[in-house]
Design a protein around this motif. Structure first.
Motif, PDB file in Angstrom:
ATOM      1  N   TRP A 483       0.801  -1.216   0.000  1.00  0.00           N
ATOM      2  CA  TRP A 483       0.000   0.000   0.000  1.00  0.00           C
ATOM      3  C   TRP A 483       0.841   1.278   0.000  1.00  0.00           C
ATOM      4  CZ3 TRP A 483       1.648   2.232   4.435  1.00  0.00           C
ATOM      5  CH2 TRP A 483       2.001   1.413   5.506  1.00  0.00           C
ATOM      6  N   PHE A 484       2.168   1.138   0.045  1.00  0.00           N
ATOM      7  CA  PHE A 484       3.045   2.300   0.183  1.00  0.00           C
ATOM      8  C   PHE A 484       2.857   3.308  -0.952  1.00  0.00           C
ATOM      9  CE2 PHE A 484       7.034   4.420  -0.976  1.00  0.00           C
ATOM     10  CZ  PHE A 484       7.310   5.111   0.196  1.00  0.00           C
ATOM     11  N   GLY A 485       2.810   2.822  -2.174  1.00  0.00           N
ATOM     12  CA  GLY A 485       2.765   3.730  -3.321  1.00  0.00           C
ATOM     13  C   GLY A 485       1.529   4.598  -3.352  1.00  0.00           C
ATOM     14  N   SER A 518       4.814  11.481  -0.739  1.00  0.00           N
ATOM     15  CA  SER A 518       4.206  10.420  -1.544  1.00  0.00           C
ATOM     16  C   SER A 518       4.833  10.485  -2.923  1.00  0.00           C
ATOM     17  CB  SER A 518       2.686  10.596  -1.638  1.00  0.00           C
ATOM     18  OG  SER A 518       2.094   9.505  -2.324  1.00  0.00           O
ATOM     19  N   PRO A 519       5.969   9.835  -3.098  1.00  0.00           N
ATOM     20  CA  PRO A 519       6.762  10.039  -4.319  1.00  0.00           C
ATOM     21  C   PRO A 519       6.023   9.752  -5.615  1.00  0.00           C
ATOM     22  CG  PRO A 519       7.581   8.168  -2.998  1.00  0.00           C
ATOM     23  CD  PRO A 519       6.602   8.897  -2.163  1.00  0.00           C
ATOM     24  N   GLN A 520       5.001   8.884  -5.583  1.00  0.00           N
ATOM     25  CA  GLN A 520       4.270   8.586  -6.817  1.00  0.00           C
ATOM     26  C   GLN A 520       3.163   9.596  -7.104  1.00  0.00           C
ATOM     27  OE1 GLN A 520       2.968   4.520  -7.299  1.00  0.00           O
ATOM     28  NE2 GLN A 520       4.775   3.686  -6.252  1.00  0.00           N
ATOM     29  N   HIS A 521       2.817  10.411  -6.124  1.00  0.00           N
ATOM     30  CA  HIS A 521       1.661  11.290  -6.299  1.00  0.00           C
ATOM     31  C   HIS A 521       1.924  12.761  -5.995  1.00  0.00           C
ATOM     32  CE1 HIS A 521      -1.093   7.871  -6.800  1.00  0.00           C
ATOM     33  NE2 HIS A 521      -0.436   7.286  -5.807  1.00  0.00           N
ATOM     34  N   ILE A 522       2.910  13.063  -5.155  1.00  0.00           N
ATOM     35  CA  ILE A 522       3.158  14.442  -4.741  1.00  0.00           C
ATOM     36  C   ILE A 522       4.580  14.845  -5.130  1.00  0.00           C
ATOM     37  CG2 ILE A 522       3.220  16.064  -2.793  1.00  0.00           C
ATOM     38  CD1 ILE A 522       0.464  14.924  -3.265  1.00  0.00           C
ATOM     39  N   LEU A 543      -5.971  17.321  -1.964  1.00  0.00           N
ATOM     40  CA  LEU A 543      -4.975  16.481  -2.630  1.00  0.00           C
ATOM     41  C   LEU A 543      -5.575  15.158  -3.101  1.00  0.00           C
ATOM     42  CD1 LEU A 543      -1.873  17.063  -0.321  1.00  0.00           C
ATOM     43  CD2 LEU A 543      -2.140  17.796  -2.702  1.00  0.00           C
ATOM     44  N   LEU A 544      -6.696  14.755  -2.495  1.00  0.00           N
ATOM     45  CA  LEU A 544      -7.412  13.555  -2.952  1.00  0.00           C
ATOM     46  C   LEU A 544      -8.415  13.873  -4.060  1.00  0.00           C
ATOM     47  CD1 LEU A 544      -8.211  11.817   0.487  1.00  0.00           C
ATOM     48  CD2 LEU A 544      -6.190  11.539  -0.970  1.00  0.00           C
ATOM     49  N   ASN A 545      -8.484  15.163  -4.449  1.00  0.00           N
ATOM     50  CA  ASN A 545      -9.497  15.615  -5.423  1.00  0.00           C
ATOM     51  C   ASN A 545     -10.900  15.243  -4.957  1.00  0.00           C
ATOM     52  OD1 ASN A 545      -7.331  16.414  -7.029  1.00  0.00           O
ATOM     53  ND2 ASN A 545      -7.332  14.506  -8.211  1.00  0.00           N
ATOM     54  N   MET A 546     -11.124  15.317  -3.664  1.00  0.00           N
ATOM     55  CA  MET A 546     -12.362  14.822  -3.093  1.00  0.00           C
ATOM     56  C   MET A 546     -13.397  15.933  -2.969  1.00  0.00           C
ATOM     57  SD  MET A 546     -12.812  12.667   0.468  1.00  0.00           S
ATOM     58  CE  MET A 546     -11.972  11.228  -0.223  1.00  0.00           C
ATOM     59  N   ASP A 547     -14.595  15.688  -3.502  1.00  0.00           N
ATOM     60  CA  ASP A 547     -15.730  16.580  -3.286  1.00  0.00           C
ATOM     61  C   ASP A 547     -16.425  16.163  -1.995  1.00  0.00           C
ATOM     62  OD1 ASP A 547     -15.085  17.605  -5.765  1.00  0.00           O
ATOM     63  OD2 ASP A 547     -16.624  16.452  -6.823  1.00  0.00           O
ATOM     64  N   TYR A 548     -16.849  17.146  -1.200  1.00  0.00           N
ATOM     65  CA  TYR A 548     -17.470  16.807   0.080  1.00  0.00           C
ATOM     66  C   TYR A 548     -18.236  18.004   0.617  1.00  0.00           C
ATOM     67  CZ  TYR A 548     -13.501  19.371   2.099  1.00  0.00           C
ATOM     68  OH  TYR A 548     -12.571  20.340   2.416  1.00  0.00           O
ATOM     69  N   GLU A 549     -19.131  17.720   1.553  1.00  0.00           N
ATOM     70  CA  GLU A 549     -19.800  18.783   2.290  1.00  0.00           C
ATOM     71  C   GLU A 549     -18.900  19.193   3.453  1.00  0.00           C
ATOM     72  OE1 GLU A 549     -22.807  20.267   1.474  1.00  0.00           O
ATOM     73  OE2 GLU A 549     -22.407  19.117  -0.353  1.00  0.00           O
ATOM     74  N   SER A 550     -18.802  20.486   3.698  1.00  0.00           N
ATOM     75  CA  SER A 550     -17.850  20.972   4.683  1.00  0.00           C
ATOM     76  C   SER A 550     -18.495  21.937   5.666  1.00  0.00           C
ATOM     77  CB  SER A 550     -16.685  21.693   3.982  1.00  0.00           C
ATOM     78  OG  SER A 550     -15.810  22.273   4.926  1.00  0.00           O
ATOM     79  N   ALA A 551     -18.038  21.847   6.918  1.00  0.00           N
ATOM     80  CA  ALA A 551     -18.306  22.891   7.908  1.00  0.00           C
ATOM     81  C   ALA A 551     -16.976  23.325   8.512  1.00  0.00           C
ATOM     82  CB  ALA A 551     -19.255  22.391   8.987  1.00  0.00           C
ATOM     83  N   PHE A 552     -15.906  23.211   7.723  1.00  0.00           N
ATOM     84  CA  PHE A 552     -14.570  23.560   8.171  1.00  0.00           C
ATOM     85  C   PHE A 552     -14.324  25.059   8.040  1.00  0.00           C
ATOM     86  CE2 PHE A 552     -13.099  19.121   6.626  1.00  0.00           C
ATOM     87  CZ  PHE A 552     -13.526  18.547   7.817  1.00  0.00           C
TER      88      PHE A 552
END
Length: 643
Positions: A483-485, A518-522, A543-552
Motif C-alpha cells: 500500500w506504500f505507493g 508520496s513520491p508517486q503522487h506528490i 490532494l485527494l481531489n475529493m468533493d465533500y460537504e464541509s463545515a470547516f
C-alpha cells in the motif's frame, strides 16, 4: 479597628502569613533570576512586580484563611486546651509550611518547563494524576527534593514552635475571637472585590506579568476560567456583520449562505483519488529543530532528507500550545475557542464535522492511534465520538511494547501498531486514514537504548533525535508494503517545544513543520503560503481531489490567494490572527492589541480602541467559531436552526 493579635489564638495566622510571604518572595525572586534577561526590568517595573506580587500573595492568603479563621472562632475554650486540638494545630501548621515549600519547588520546576506561573496546564495535570505523577517521578530525583523540603520545613517550624505554644496557651473569650475573626474576614472580601486577573497586566512584557503573579492564585483562576463565554468577555461585532466577514473569509470572497452557518459544498477539481493518509502528529516538534529551518545540530537527518523529497510547508503555525489544540485544529478545522480545547469539553466534544467523519462517509478505515493511554485529556472519547476507531497503549498487548515511560509506548512500537492496522485495512481492500499521536518528545525524554548515539533521558535533543530516527524506520518498513505507493505520509507537529516569550503570543514559538511525502503522487516542492493547522484537513482532502460537504473553517493552502493568507494562533485566553506584518489579538475585557513586526525578538505591541480591518477579521473568526460551536452548527448531522 486595630487588631491586637499578640495575645490571641489568631496570632497563629500572623505567624503563618509571615512565613508564606517569605516563601512567595523567595519564589518570585528565584523566578526573576531565571527570567532576568527577558524580563527587561526597569526600577519602576521591578517595584511594580513586587508590589503587585504582594497584593496577589495577600489575596491568595485571604481566601486560604477563611476555614482557618472559622476554626479558630468556633473551637470553644474547653476543646482548645486539649491535647487533640494542640496536636491538630501543630500538625496543620507543619503541613502548611511543608506545602509552601512544595509549592515553591513545584513553581520552579513548572517555570523551567513552561516559563509561566501555574496556569490551565497545571489544572490539567491535577486531573490526569497518573501520567503526571509518573512523569515527575521519572524526570526528577523526587525523594531528594521531598527530603530537602522536609528538612527546611523542620527548621522553619523550629523557629516558630515557641510562639505556637504561647498561642495555644491563650485564654480568649468568644467575643474577642469574634472581633478578630470579623477583621480578618475583611481580607478575602477585599480580595474578591478588588483583585482579579486584570491587575497582573502591568506590562506588554509577559515575563513581568508572570513574575507579579502568585502561583496558587493563578491555579485557582485557571481552574475557574477553563471555559470562557466569547460574547461576555471579548470584543464583538454585530452578528450579521461578523457572519458576512466570516463567509467571505472561508469562501474566498464568495458568500454562500446567510448567518453563521458555514456549511457548503467543496468541489475539488479532478478525478477523486482514494489514497491512504498516514498522518503522524509529532509531539513538540518545533520547526527550528530541522536543519531545513536553520538548525545546525543535525538532530533530524531523516526529516531533513524527507523534506527534500516532499511537499514542505515552510510557513505553517500551530493554533495553540497544547496537544489537544493541535488535535482539535487538524481534526475539526476550527479556530481555538477561548478556554479549554473542544477535545476536553466532556459532553460537547462529539458528533462534530471532522475529517474523520468525512473520510469515514467515503468508506475509509479511520483510526486514531496514540502512544499513550487515550483517556488522557479525553482523547479517546473525542475521537471515538467523531468517527474514529481507537488504538492506544491500553489496547496494545504488553508483549508488543518493548519500552514505555510515563506518557506511553516508544514511537517505534507505536508505528508497529499502525503498520499492522494498515496491513489489515489493505487486505480488506479499504483505504485508510490514520491519525497518529506520538509521545516521546516530552519530559522525561526517555526512549529505547541503542537507537541513536545519545543516551536515553539526556534531554530534549536526544528525544528529538530518537523521534526522527523512528520516523525514518517507519518509512523504511512502509516502503516494503503493497500500500506504500498509494499513501500520503503527512508529518506535522502538534505544537512547538516552548511557548514562552516577551509577549503573550510570540509568533515564532508557534512555527511548526509539515511535510507530505508520496513520491508517486506528490512532487517535491515548497509551499510558502501563511497558514495554520485548521487548514490541514481541507488541504489533504483537496490532494485527494475529493468533493465533500464541509463545515470547516480552514482552506486549501495550495490555492490560497496572497490576500487570504493568515494563521490563527492563541492560548486559552488570547486569540490571535497573524497576517504576515502584524498580529491582531483579542483578550478578555474586550481588549484589542496588535503586535507590529511580530516575528522579531522584541515585537512592538500597541493597544487598539477601534477595530481595523485586520481586527475585524480576527473577531469574525473567533466570534463565528464560538457561535457555531455553541449552536451546534458544525455538528456532523446538524439540527435545523430556528431562524
Amino acid at each position: 479597628m486595630q487588631l491586637r493579635l499578640s495575645n490571641s489564638r489568631y496570632a497563629l495566622i500572623g505567624y503563618v502569613l509571615s512565613i508564606a510571604l517569605i516563601y512567595f518572595f523567595l519564589t518570585r525572586t528565584l523566578l526573576l533570576v531565571a527570567a532576568f534577561p527577558e524580563a527587561d526590568l526597569s526600577i519602576i517595573a521591578f517595584l511594580k512586580v513586587y508590589l503587585l506580587g504582594v497584593i496577589y500573595d495577600l489575596a491568595f492568603y485571604g481566601y486560604a484563611l477563611i476555614p482557618v479563621t472559622l476554626y479558630l472562632l468556633l473551637v470553644p475554650e474547653r476543646l482548645w486546651k486539649t491535647g487533640l486540638n494542640r496536636g491538630f494545630v501543630r500538625l496543620a501548621i507543619f503541613a502548611t509550611i511543608y506545602g509552601l515549600g512544595f509549592i515553591l519547588a513545584a513553581e520552579l520546576l513548572f517555570w523551567d518547563e513552561f516559563s509561566v506561573r501555574f496556569n490551565f496546564i497545571s489544572v490539567d495535570y491535577l486531573v490526569y494524576r497518573r501520567e503526571v505523577t509518573d512523569n515527575i517521578r521519572e524526570s526528577y530525583p523526587l525523594p531528594l527534593y521531598l527530603s530537602a523540603i522536609l528538612l527546611v520545613t523542620l527548621f522553619v517550624y523550629w523557629l516558630v514552635v515557641d510562639k505556637i505554644k504561647v498561642a495555644l496557651d491563650v485564654r480568649e473569650p468568644f467575643r474577642q475571637r469574634l472581633t478578630h475573626a470579623g477583621g480578618l474576614m475583611l481580607l478575602p472580601v477585599v480580595s474578591f472585590l478588588l483583585v482579579n486577573q486584570d491587575l497582573r497586566e502591568l506590562s506588554n512584557n509577559s515575563y513581568q506579568n508572570e513574575l507579579a503573579s502568585n502561583g496558587p492564585y493563578q491555579f485557582i483562576a485557571a481552574f475557574k476560567n477553563n471555559e470562557l463565554d466569547y460574547y461576555k468577555f471579548y470584543q464583538t461585532l454585530p452578528d450579521a456583520t461578523a457572519a458576512a466577514l466570516l463567509q467571505k473569509e472561508i469562501s474566498a470572497g464568495e458568500v454562500t449562505t446567510s448567518g453563521f452557518d458555514i456549511r457548503r459544498s467543496i468541489d475539488n477539481p479532478g478525478r477523486e483519488r482514494r489514497l491512504n493518509i498516514f498522518l503522524v502528529m509529532v509531539e513538540s516538534l518545533s520547526a527550528d529543530y530541522l536543519q531545513v529551518f536553520g538548525n545546525s545540530e543535525r538532530l533530524t537527518p531523516n526529516l531533513d532528507r524527507l523534506a527534500a523529497d516532499s511537499m514542505l510547508f515552510t510557513n505553517l503555525y500551530a493554533t495553540g500550545t497544547r496537544t489537544t489544540r493541535g488535535l482539535e485544529a487538524v481534526t475539526l478545522s476550527i479556530p481555538p475557542t477561548p478556554g479549554r480545547s473542544i477535545v476536553k469539553r466532556v459532553g460537547h466534544e462529539t458528533n462534530l464535522w471532522s475529517i474523520g467523519n468525512v473520510l469515514k462517509s467515503k468508506g475509509y478505515d479511520v483510526r486514531f492511534i496514540y502512544g499513550g493511554r487515550g483517556y488522557f485529556e479525553n482523547m479517546n472519547a473525542f475521537f471515538a465520538g467523531n468517527g474514529y476507531g481507537i488504538i492506544d497503549q491500553s489496547s496494545t498487548p504488553d508483549s508488543e511494547m518493548g519500552f514505555t515511560n510515563a506518557w506511553g509506548m516508544a514511537d517505534d512500537d507505536l508505528y508497529t501498531q499502525a503498520l499492522k492496522a494498515a496491513d489489515a485495512a489493505h487486505q480488506a481492500d479499504q483505504p485508510f486514514f490514520f491519525h497518529l499521536m506520538t509521545t516521546t518528545n516530552h519530559r522525561p525524554y526517555t526512549y529505547p537504548e541503542g537507537r541513536i548515539d545519545m543516551p536515553s533521558g539526556s534531554g530534549r535533543a536526544g528525544a528529538v533525535k530518537y523521534t526522527d530516527w523512528a520516523i525514518g524506520e517507519l518509512l523504511e518498513k512502509a516502503r516494503n508494503k503493497p500500500w506504500f505507493g498509494d499513501t500520503l505520509f503527512v508529518i506535522v507537529a502538534d505544537h512547538t517545544s516552548g511557548s514562552a516569550g516577551k509577549v503573550a503570543l510570540p509568533v515564532s514559538q508557534y512555527h511548526i513543520p509539515m511535510l507530505i511525502y508520496s513520491p508517486q503522487h506528490i512532487p517535491a516542492q515548497r509551499v510558502t503560503a501563511l497558514a495554520s493547522q485548521i487548514d490541514v484537513a481541507p488541504t489533504l482532502l483537496a490532494l485527494l481531489n475529493m468533493d465533500y460537504e464541509s463545515a470547516f473553517f480552514g482552506k486549501n493552502i495550495l490555492t490560497m490567494r496572497p490576500a487570504d493568507e493568515r494563521a490563527l494562533i492563541g492560548n486559552y485566553q488570547k486569540l490571535g490572527l497573524y497576517t504576515g506584518n502584524r498580529l491582531s489579538i483579542l483578550s478578555p475585557k474586550q481588549r484589542m492589541t496588535q503586535q507590529l513586526n511580530p516575528t522579531a525578538a522584541d515585537p512592538l505591541e500597541i493597544s487598539v480602541t477601534e477595530p481595523d480591518t485586520a481586527i475585524e477579521r480576527d473577531i469574525a473568526y473567533y466570534q463565528g467559531a464560538s457561535y457555531i460551536y455553541s449552536q451546534h452548527l458544525n455538528a456532523w448531522e446538524p439540527p435545523a436552526l430556528a431562524r
